[in-house]
Each structure stands twice: as structure tokens, then as C-alpha cells.
Design an enzyme around this catalytic site. Sequence first.
Site, PDB file in Angstrom:
ATOM      1  N   CYS A 168       0.832  -1.203   0.000  1.00  0.00           N
ATOM      2  CA  CYS A 168       0.000   0.000   0.000  1.00  0.00           C
ATOM      3  C   CYS A 168       0.874   1.263   0.000  1.00  0.00           C
ATOM      4  O   CYS A 168       1.550   1.540  -0.985  1.00  0.00           O
ATOM      5  CB  CYS A 168      -0.967  -0.032   1.176  1.00  0.00           C
ATOM      6  SG  CYS A 168      -2.353   1.118   1.008  1.00  0.00           S
ATOM      7  N   HIS A 195      -3.444  -5.591   0.959  1.00  0.00           N
ATOM      8  CA  HIS A 195      -3.255  -5.837   2.378  1.00  0.00           C
ATOM      9  C   HIS A 195      -3.568  -7.303   2.677  1.00  0.00           C
ATOM     10  O   HIS A 195      -4.393  -7.929   2.034  1.00  0.00           O
ATOM     11  CB  HIS A 195      -4.189  -4.956   3.209  1.00  0.00           C
ATOM     12  CG  HIS A 195      -3.759  -3.527   3.283  1.00  0.00           C
ATOM     13  ND1 HIS A 195      -2.629  -3.127   3.954  1.00  0.00           N
ATOM     14  CD2 HIS A 195      -4.308  -2.410   2.761  1.00  0.00           C
ATOM     15  CE1 HIS A 195      -2.505  -1.809   3.864  1.00  0.00           C
ATOM     16  NE2 HIS A 195      -3.510  -1.349   3.136  1.00  0.00           N
TER      17      HIS A 195
END
Length: 501
Positions: free
Chosen positions: A332, A437
Site C-alpha cells: 500500500c 493488504h
Amino acid sequence: MKGIMIQGTASDVGKSLIVTTLCRILSNEGVRVTPFKSQNMSNNSYVTSDGNEIGRAQGIQAEAARIEPSVWMNPILLKPRSAQDAEIVYLGKAIETLSGSGYRDHFYEKGLAVIKESLQQLATEYDVVVIEGAGSPVEINLKDRELVNMKVAELADIPVVLVADIDRGGVFASIVGTLDLLEPNERERVVGVIINKFRGDLSLFEDGIQWLEEKTGVPVLGVLPFVENHMIDGEDSLSIRTQFSYPKKGTLDIAVIHLPFISNYSDLEPFLYEEDVTIRWVKNSSEFGQPDAIILPGTKSTISDMQNLRDKQLDILIKKHVANGGFIVGICGGYQILGEELIDKEGRDTNIPNYKVKGLGMIPATTTFYQDKETNQVNAQYHKATGLPAFQGLEGYEIHLGKTTVSKGGIPFLTFANGEDDGYFGNDGHIIGTYLHHLFHNDEWRNHWLNMIRKKKGLPVQEIKSISEYKDKRFNILANEMKSHIKWDLMKKLIHQWGSK
């Protein structure tokens, strides 16, 4: 609805773990139970199946209760973006960013309304609610407009159990002081005390229990032992210290760059189950050492954390590590930092439109920040150009601002189920960036990546470990352990008979 609320004498006394464990105990007894936390402040979040964002702790508590997580379990999530400001996630969606004073002045009534609505919704679906408070219920400067402790217990009309952490010291003062500072009507709602994180011979504490009960008139419902390395996901920066401080010296040394605005550090928790892996948090260049691999985690403020790396000269050490053939994974915000340039087109990350900063330059990519956030649960496959083994599909979720564009010729890491490519795969897997994630919660991928490092070090490869199976067993182990240390029959009576007299 019947229920119980777990409040604490301070932050990090173990409220989240106790709520998680209570959810599993009740679920094991066939009760339809749900967790609830009215307002969470954490950058460690969880994406529900319908693409909404809630606090990570409530997602895990729902798993312990064997139910599907929903926004009603955590209607307000505050995600800090600076020392003063936080993004407000309201019923799973980011709506605005406010300062602490702005939040108290302008959001209180709206917050109160959605808490009432959430409790009413949960009451239609479940028999028992286990509510988690936040911090301490006697923060005098905040009590007049609080949305997290006694006000919530009043709205739900349920009893309160107060938890204190004996490991940090001052347990008698913290319990007596908290009870004394409560208003009389609040004090009447406290039906018991749990003392958490006890070490040593419990018989030596029996006089202390008797003194507390005589002094306060409140029964001590249990004394819970200190649980080393409980491996249940936490929700805030204090939990990082608790979860990852367990002493473990593995042959694989993984350095995680501790970004000031780190988010979703639960991405790293599967490594706690790998016996030969050591996770180290690196804040400064003096702590860098000679890791086998580096992980750049997510962040709530990518540009600020990129500048922090440069200020601390960690960028130089990271580049040297990769140049010498080391492994690195950016997830991310960490993926964005690995790119060549970061452009805050609409001022969403820095509040300065069109602000630009150079990234680490390890991935031929540019990230542009726009207004809207992506929040999705994701299924993915390895991109065919990576040459990676055709394992089962990967699962995870996206929570990010910004769109990252990799230059032509760059190999994507993944292909999502909707056909979109994600991330970057370079140097035969030594450099990886992704928006996914929970990448390392996928057992086959984690095993493959660690085995690449093991092979490079001349170590034998290892078999796949199933984290999900281990975690479910861990819920039950903790439930049985906690049940043996508390007056469970009394606690059930308090849950089911409150308000019936």
C-alpha cells in the site's frame, strides 16, 4: 438486547483481547453474540465483505464470534493523519477530516445518532452484545461529550466491567481512582472488576483482592494471567509494542520500517507464527543492521513518511540493501514510496494541491493522489508474467488513496478478479510492491517468499503453515484459559439479569 461492556482504567489494559475472548466463549455456548465499539481511533483497519472500513479489532472480534463483520459493529472510525487531525470513517466510508476540537464541536450529535442506530440494528440480529470502551471512562476534560464509554453503556443499558492492567503497576490506585471519579449513576453500572496481565503466584494476591472488594464494594470477577504472544490482532500503536515485543530469535531477519503514520500493521502478524523468522521494527538508521528482507508497510500519510525516511537517511540504507541483492516488499503506502514520484494532485495527502516529492525510485512508477479512497475485498492471482507457481488464489483487501501507474515494461505482481493488474514484480521477486493488504496472510505465498530467502541463505525450505487454522485454535485456547480464571457463572448472570430486578 442483553450484554456487557468492557471498560478500562487506561489504554492498552487488554480490553480488545478480553472482548475477543468473551465473544468466543459465548459463541462456544451457542449464543448469538456480536462485538461493538462505538468509536475507534486506529489506523489498523478491516474491510468488510461489502467494501466498508471498520476497526481491525472489531473485525477480529466478529471472527471470534463466528459472524460476518459489519459497519454496525464500529460505526465511527477515526484514522489519525497528523498530530492534530483525523479522517472520520462513518459507517464504513471516509467523509471528512477534522481536528480534535472540530470533531467535538461539530460531530457529537451525528455520532450519538449513529451509535443509537447501530445498537438498534445489532439488537435485531443478535442476543448478546459485548461492547468495548476506549481509554478511560474518567477523562474529565472529555466526559461532557464522550461517545465511547459510560454514555454508550447508558444507551445500551448494560452493565460495565472495569479492567485494570497489573503489569504496568499502580493497579489499586487505578481501580479505586477510576471508581471514585465516576458519577454516582455511572458507578452503579459497574458490576465487577477484572485484573489483567498478572504474573506470579496468585495466592500472594488474595489479600489484595479482598481489600479491593471491601474498599469498593465491587466484586473482582477474575484475575487473568499475562498471556505471552497471544497473537490476536491489535488496533493501535500501543498494541505494536505488546504484540511484537515477544522475544524470538529466528534465522531470518526481517526489518519492518516503522513509519510514523503506519497503518494496517496486522499485515505482519503471520510472521509471528513462523518459528525461524524475527520481525524487527526499524525507526532510525542506527537500528537498520543487515536484514535479509525489508517490509515497507502501509501508511496514513505517504508523502510525510517518505520525507521522514529521507530525513533519517533510511532511504540510503534501503537502496543499498536492494542493490546488494536483498529482498523488499512494499504494501500500500509502502508500495507508493518505492516508486519514482508521488503527486498530491488534490491535496488529499498533504493539504497542498499538486505537491510533488520523489520516491525511493526502486519501481518505475508514479502515484497520484485523488480525493476518493479505494476500499475493497480482493481475490487475485499472480500475474502470468511473474512466472510464479500457480498457487491457489490470493485473498486480501485494498484501503488506499492514490492510483499507481507502472511504466511500460514493468511486470505487474497480481491480477485482481476484476481483471485489473496490481503492483510490481522485479528482480525475480526481490522487489515487490502491491496494494493487497494481508498479502502474507496467504499461507502459500508467505511460504514461497520465505523459502526464496531461505534458499539464498543456504537454509532448508519449510512446509506451509496454516495461519487460519492455528488462529481459530488460538481463539479456543484463549477462551478456555480465560474462562478458567473468571467467575463465569456470575458473569453470565450479570449479562442476562441486568435490569430485570
